[in-house]
Design a protein around this motif. Sequence first.
Motif, mmCIF file in Angstrom:
data_model
loop_
_atom_site.group_PDB
_atom_site.id
_atom_site.type_symbol
_atom_site.label_atom_id
_atom_site.label_comp_id
_atom_site.label_asym_id
_atom_site.label_seq_id
_atom_site.Cartn_x
_atom_site.Cartn_y
_atom_site.Cartn_z
ATOM 1 N N SER A 215 -6.777 11.383 11.049
ATOM 2 C CA SER A 215 -5.850 10.081 10.474
ATOM 3 C C SER A 215 -6.565 8.779 11.025
ATOM 4 C CB SER A 215 -4.506 10.298 11.042
ATOM 5 O OG SER A 215 -4.589 10.412 12.371
ATOM 6 N N VAL B 213 3.643 -1.094 3.834
ATOM 7 C CA VAL B 213 3.096 0.266 3.747
ATOM 8 C C VAL B 213 4.264 1.463 3.397
ATOM 9 C CG1 VAL B 213 1.453 1.943 4.333
ATOM 10 C CG2 VAL B 213 0.996 -0.260 5.082
ATOM 11 N N ALA C 104 -6.472 -3.507 1.988
ATOM 12 C CA ALA C 104 -5.186 -4.610 2.237
ATOM 13 C C ALA C 104 -5.973 -6.089 1.751
ATOM 14 C CB ALA C 104 -4.627 -4.768 3.578
ATOM 15 N N VAL D 81 -3.113 5.304 -1.319
ATOM 16 C CA VAL D 81 -4.414 5.930 -0.599
ATOM 17 C C VAL D 81 -3.722 7.375 -0.130
ATOM 18 C CG1 VAL D 81 -3.855 4.611 1.528
ATOM 19 C CG2 VAL D 81 -5.890 5.625 1.400
ATOM 20 N N ILE E 120 0.941 -1.223 -0.205
ATOM 21 C CA ILE E 120 -0.056 0.038 -0.092
ATOM 22 C C ILE E 120 0.915 1.324 -0.179
ATOM 23 C CG2 ILE E 120 -1.741 1.209 1.099
ATOM 24 C CD1 ILE E 120 -2.628 -1.295 2.666
ATOM 25 N N LEU F 45 0.833 5.200 0.761
ATOM 26 C CA LEU F 45 0.328 5.970 1.786
ATOM 27 C C LEU F 45 0.776 7.361 1.439
ATOM 28 C CD1 LEU F 45 -1.729 6.626 3.911
ATOM 29 C CD2 LEU F 45 -0.111 5.996 5.467
ATOM 30 N N SER G 87 -10.460 2.666 5.805
ATOM 31 C CA SER G 87 -9.613 2.212 4.398
ATOM 32 C C SER G 87 -8.508 1.426 4.535
ATOM 33 C CB SER G 87 -9.404 3.611 3.938
ATOM 34 O OG SER G 87 -7.962 4.191 4.612
ATOM 35 N N LEU G 88 -7.842 1.244 5.202
ATOM 36 C CA LEU G 88 -6.340 0.296 5.097
ATOM 37 C C LEU G 88 -7.001 -1.149 5.303
ATOM 38 C CD1 LEU G 88 -3.790 2.431 7.287
ATOM 39 C CD2 LEU G 88 -3.969 2.025 4.732
ATOM 40 N N LEU H 75 -1.252 0.463 12.249
ATOM 41 C CA LEU H 75 -1.321 -0.680 11.395
ATOM 42 C C LEU H 75 -0.986 -2.103 12.005
ATOM 43 C CD1 LEU H 75 0.943 0.848 8.461
ATOM 44 C CD2 LEU H 75 -1.347 -0.186 8.166
ATOM 45 N N LEU I 53 0.806 6.073 12.541
ATOM 46 C CA LEU I 53 0.392 5.184 11.570
ATOM 47 C C LEU I 53 0.788 3.881 11.579
ATOM 48 C CD1 LEU I 53 0.055 4.029 8.754
ATOM 49 C CD2 LEU I 53 -1.819 5.827 9.369
ATOM 50 N N TYR J 121 -8.096 6.050 8.579
ATOM 51 C CA TYR J 121 -7.288 4.858 8.049
ATOM 52 C C TYR J 121 -7.720 3.731 8.780
ATOM 53 C CZ TYR J 121 -4.210 8.395 5.784
ATOM 54 O OH TYR J 121 -3.918 9.250 4.655
ATOM 55 N N ARG J 122 -8.402 3.607 9.900
ATOM 56 C CA ARG J 122 -8.723 2.506 10.292
ATOM 57 C C ARG J 122 -9.863 1.575 9.520
ATOM 58 N NH1 ARG J 122 -6.956 1.409 15.507
ATOM 59 N NH2 ARG J 122 -6.356 3.157 16.551
#
Length: 343
Positions: free
Chosen positions: A327, A94, A338, A145, A53, A55, A333-334, A80, A76, A330-331
Amino acid sequence: MSRESDTRPNVVFEVVESSLLKGNPLGDPATRHVPVYLPPSYRESETTRYPVIYLLAGFASTGMSFLNFSFGRPTLPEMLDSMIRKGEMPEAIVVMPECMTRYGGSQYVDSAATGPYESHLTGELIPHIDRQFRTLAAARHRAIVGKSSGGFGALRLGMNHPELFAAVGCHSGDMDFELCYRPNFPVAARILEKYDSNVATFFTRWESLDKKPRGEFALLDLMAMAACYSPDASMPPPGNMRLPFEPRTCQLVPEVWEQWKRFDPLTMLEEAQCQEALGSLRVLYLDCGSQDEYNLQFGHRRFSARATELCIAHRYEEFPDTHADTSYRYRVSLPLLAEAIAG
């Protein structure tokens, strides 16, 4: 090594020597230090390969910004690591690209005023990461992303390079330029009056100050956007761009504004090749705060509605927040990205 060190997220710093960024107009470094998050099992296995990914940071931020400590909030990489260890998302590498410029950002585009950052990311950084790390080096195992300017960059690169990415996430990305940029034109023009309507004079002073004046950020932001969207290679930096308005009257300069609008994701969405690119994605995710100060929620609603009309599968969400300090999104989208690119 202590037990505490063993449980910290595994982040390495990859040195990328760019031939494309050498001699760029702003004299920015061609050597970039790129943070790369490696998932928990990367140390344990010498054969397993991982999806990747990319970022992208927002304006005035860079890859290193994702590592910044903030009281009460994980970095971040910590986010992750936590999600992966809890089984909330598949393991992935990432990469946090370093595309900062002297003006505060590159918008991840090729510009005669700043440098070829789109080409650097797609033609140099991605192959470099695939050579240096155990990646699943194929488009179906690669996502991109970002948030704000990073969200704009991710969406635009996804539309321009379907051969490289299978999933795209856009958090509060710049779009509908009429609403997100134009309202700042009078603000920037008023600031510019203090500098005899001379962008170079403004930036030379701004750059010399240890403490940057917060009230002048609107002009810096607009100047940087002009360098990306309407560069003027005939002028030396820091004035090597054309503003989309006349400084004294704040009247729009139509031909320059048209240059800007060609970068607007809403304009790009009307192009057949961009529709095809977005339609080929495994995941297209967008979100925006319902109280966004830059009016981005309205552009995102329009983008989602038009994508629906075009039968482009996507997921759009709004959440009750503003533009800054989001931020935590991102919980959402990531894990989606993935999962879409997992081996």
